[in-house]
Design a protein around this motif. Structure first.
Motif, short mmCIF file in Angstrom:
data_model
loop_
_atom_site.label_atom_id
_atom_site.label_comp_id
_atom_site.label_asym_id
_atom_site.label_seq_id
_atom_site.Cartn_x
_atom_site.Cartn_y
_atom_site.Cartn_z
N ASP A 223 0.81 -1.22 0.00
CA ASP A 223 0.00 0.00 0.00
C ASP A 223 0.85 1.27 0.00
O ASP A 223 0.29 2.37 -0.02
CB ASP A 223 -0.92 0.02 1.22
CG ASP A 223 -2.20 -0.77 1.00
OD1 ASP A 223 -2.75 -0.70 -0.12
OD2 ASP A 223 -2.65 -1.46 1.93
N ARG A 333 -3.53 1.23 -4.33
CA ARG A 333 -4.09 2.14 -3.34
C ARG A 333 -4.63 3.39 -4.02
O ARG A 333 -5.69 3.91 -3.66
CB ARG A 333 -3.04 2.48 -2.28
CG ARG A 333 -3.47 3.49 -1.22
CD ARG A 333 -4.72 3.14 -0.46
NE ARG A 333 -4.73 1.80 0.13
CZ ARG A 333 -5.68 1.35 0.94
NH1 ARG A 333 -6.73 2.11 1.24
NH2 ARG A 333 -5.62 0.13 1.43
N LEU A 336 -8.15 2.74 -5.35
CA LEU A 336 -9.18 2.83 -4.32
C LEU A 336 -9.50 4.28 -3.98
O LEU A 336 -10.67 4.66 -3.86
CB LEU A 336 -8.71 2.09 -3.06
CG LEU A 336 -8.55 0.58 -3.16
CD1 LEU A 336 -7.95 0.03 -1.87
CD2 LEU A 336 -9.87 -0.10 -3.46
N LEU A 337 -8.47 5.11 -3.85
CA LEU A 337 -8.68 6.50 -3.45
C LEU A 337 -9.39 7.30 -4.52
O LEU A 337 -10.33 8.06 -4.25
CB LEU A 337 -7.33 7.17 -3.13
CG LEU A 337 -6.54 6.60 -1.96
CD1 LEU A 337 -5.27 7.38 -1.74
CD2 LEU A 337 -7.38 6.58 -0.70
N SER A 340 -13.08 6.12 -4.82
CA SER A 340 -13.89 6.62 -3.71
C SER A 340 -14.17 8.11 -3.88
O SER A 340 -15.29 8.58 -3.63
CB SER A 340 -13.18 6.36 -2.38
OG SER A 340 -13.92 6.88 -1.30
N VAL A 376 -15.92 -0.26 -4.37
CA VAL A 376 -15.67 1.06 -3.77
C VAL A 376 -16.94 1.89 -3.71
O VAL A 376 -17.21 2.58 -2.72
CB VAL A 376 -14.58 1.81 -4.57
CG1 VAL A 376 -14.41 3.23 -4.04
CG2 VAL A 376 -13.26 1.07 -4.50
N ARG A 387 -18.64 3.04 3.44
CA ARG A 387 -17.33 3.59 3.81
C ARG A 387 -16.92 4.64 2.78
O ARG A 387 -17.13 4.49 1.58
CB ARG A 387 -16.29 2.49 3.94
CG ARG A 387 -15.70 2.01 2.65
CD ARG A 387 -14.55 1.05 2.89
NE ARG A 387 -15.02 -0.32 3.02
CZ ARG A 387 -14.33 -1.29 3.63
NH1 ARG A 387 -13.16 -1.04 4.16
NH2 ARG A 387 -14.81 -2.51 3.71
N LEU A 389 -13.40 6.86 1.79
CA LEU A 389 -11.98 7.02 2.04
C LEU A 389 -11.62 8.51 2.00
O LEU A 389 -11.76 9.17 0.96
CB LEU A 389 -11.16 6.25 0.99
CG LEU A 389 -11.40 4.74 0.95
CD1 LEU A 389 -10.56 4.10 -0.15
CD2 LEU A 389 -11.09 4.11 2.30
N ASN A 390 -11.17 9.02 3.12
CA ASN A 390 -10.77 10.43 3.21
C ASN A 390 -9.40 10.60 2.58
O ASN A 390 -8.42 10.01 3.05
CB ASN A 390 -10.75 10.85 4.68
CG ASN A 390 -10.41 12.31 4.87
OD1 ASN A 390 -9.38 12.78 4.41
ND2 ASN A 390 -11.29 13.03 5.56
N GLN A 394 -5.80 9.27 4.14
CA GLN A 394 -5.14 8.23 3.36
C GLN A 394 -3.76 8.69 2.88
O GLN A 394 -2.81 7.91 2.87
CB GLN A 394 -6.01 7.87 2.16
CG GLN A 394 -7.32 7.18 2.52
CD GLN A 394 -7.15 5.69 2.79
OE1 GLN A 394 -6.58 4.98 1.98
NE2 GLN A 394 -7.65 5.23 3.92
#
Length: 457
Positions: A223, A333, A336-337, A340, A376, A387, A389-390, A394
């Motif tokens: 990650d 990673r 995902l960010l 989101s 996501v 959820r 993801l901030n 992150q």
């Protein structure tokens, strides 16, 4: 002379290739065939990055076959029509094909079986070529697929793997089988400037290098955005220049926590494929609807454009989006960010993001791309669908010294320390010298909007 045809699709290799091995064992001559599929091009999937990588893979496959006395036959058009033509031209008794999971692949297989049957030729589909464990090989009681990863992984781990097959020593191809010229990477325009090379030789060297060293730290560093401790094998797995069975076997032989973590990621790949095989509509529709009223491009156009261009004002998001544009690849990673941020912070339809990723990603695999986006977005298999993801939290966790941001957002290269993740908090004089935008959205307001939209207030 007995002739069999091997139709290559997403399995562009000679090592550990069950269809090729079966054809070699049963026939005197083999036609290795690849069809440039008009339907894939027409649906917008033959994008520049994948087309260029594919050209490398086909050149590598042809070279490997020629080293063994054979060659790759290339045709263009409708796959079923072209395969049937080759089978008729050569008097082939059987066509071999690797199993696949998408709705399109399943329909193609049905059509091909029917057409070949009409002309007295048999289709044999080989499973566990593109997957370590094929879709449907393990199922829960009362269902045709697993909807939760953990129980799937337990069953996947217990499923016996087939033996890894050697590459054939010699291949005999019938004389006179016509072929188009191989596509060339140099003829593909519009590719990402940092696009990696493709082909089986490249994939096998990358796997060997990965197993020699970096896999040891994978559990701890996978990650780490700046450290880039991932295998970068996804493109080779997508095009099948590497066998997932061989990757799992060699990682297990290596052993250790890093290898175990890597094998788990390969299981995630198979998990998504078994979901899509059972629910083909999940490529375009919510697997589990949350009744979202997503913003579309007509209402979110400026925000979506900023996201695509890496100009959102959130450096960790912009760094990842710029990596995607430059390399045709993005750190896991980062995926995902950015997903989101688009789906939950901007509340834009996940399909907009999924399409953009497919436009650029070399490893743009429908099962993994679409179902990861749904995971996501909270419409897929995630057991925590709400959820968010901030990006600031992150960034501090996965890029603590800002090295990843500075690499991909050169406007911020001179910003020291953690301030690189929140440049809008810099003193006005310092901020004025940066050619970098203000945030396009307030995170607190966006979180409230998402919760209201999901009925969580």
């Amino acid at each position: 002379m007995t002739v069999h045809v091997v139709l290559f699709t997403s399995d562009l290799r000679v090592h550990d290739h069950p269809p090729l091995a079966a054809a070699q064992a049963a026939a005197d001559e083999v036609v290795p065939l690849f069809v440039r599929d008009d339907a894939i091009a027409g649906a917008g999937f033959a994008v520049p990055n994948r087309a260029a990588f594919l050209a490398d893979c086909l050149a590598g496959l042809d070279a490997a076959l020629r080293d063994r006395g054979g060659r790759l036959v290339v045709r263009g058009g409708d796959v079923v029509t072209e395969v049937a033509k080759v089978a008729a031209e050569t008097g082939a008794a059987q066509v071999h094909l690797a199993g696949a999971s998408s709705g399109y692949a399943q329909a193609r297989e049905r059509r091909l079986r029917e057409e070949l049957h009409r002309q007295g030729c048999r289709l044999t589909v080989h499973h566990e070529v593109a997957h370590a464990v094929a879709p449907g090989a393990v199922t829960p009681a009362g269902s045709d697929h697993f909807a939760v990863f953990t129980p799937y992984y337990r069953r996947w781990s217990d499923h016996p793997l087939r033996a890894v097959l050697r590459a054939p020593r010699a291949i005999s191809v019938p004389d006179g089988v016509g072929s188009e010229a191989l596509p060339r990477r140099a003829d593909v325009a519009g590719t990402s400037p940092g696009l990696a090379p493709g082909g089986e030789a490249e994939g096998r060297e990358r796997l060997a290098s990965w197993l020699r060293g970096a896999i040891e730290a994978y559990e701890d560093l996978h990650d780490d955005l700046a450290g880039d401790g991932t295998s970068r094998l996804s493109s080779h797995l997508h095009f099948g220049t590497l066998s997932p069975v061989e990757c799992v076997q060699r990682a297990l032989e290596h052993g250790g926590p890093g290898a175990d973590a890597f094998v788990r990621q390969l299981a995630w790949r198979d998990f998504h494929h078994q979901v899509l095989a059972a629910r083909p509509a999940a490529a375009r529709s919510d697997y589990r609807t949350r009744h979202d009223r997503w913003r579309q491009e007509d209402s979110a156009g400026d925000d979506v454009a900023a996201w695509k261009e890496g100009r959102t004002g959130y450096p960790i998001i912009d760094a990842a989006m710029r990596q995607l544009a430059h390399e045709g690849w993005m750190h896991n990673r980062g995926r995902l960010l950015t997903a989101s941020f688009l789906a939950k912070t901007l509340y834009a339809d996940w399909r907009i993001g999924a399409r953009h990723f497919l436009d650029l990603l070399v490893d743009g695999d429908v099962a993994n791309n679409q179902l990861n986006w749904q995971w996501v977005a909270g419409t897929g298999t995630d057991t925590r669908p709400n959820r968010v993801l901030n990006p600031l939290l992150q960034a501090r966790r996965y890029d603590p010294d800002g090295a990843y941001v500075r690499r991909w957002v050169p406007e911020l290269a001179g910003v020291a320390g953690h301030a690189v993740h929140q440049p809008w908090k810099l003193p006005a004089a310092e901020r004025a010298g940066l050619d970098y935008p203000e945030p396009i959205v307030d995170l607190s307001d966006a979180l409230d909007h998402f919760r209201q939209a999901r009925g969580l207030h």
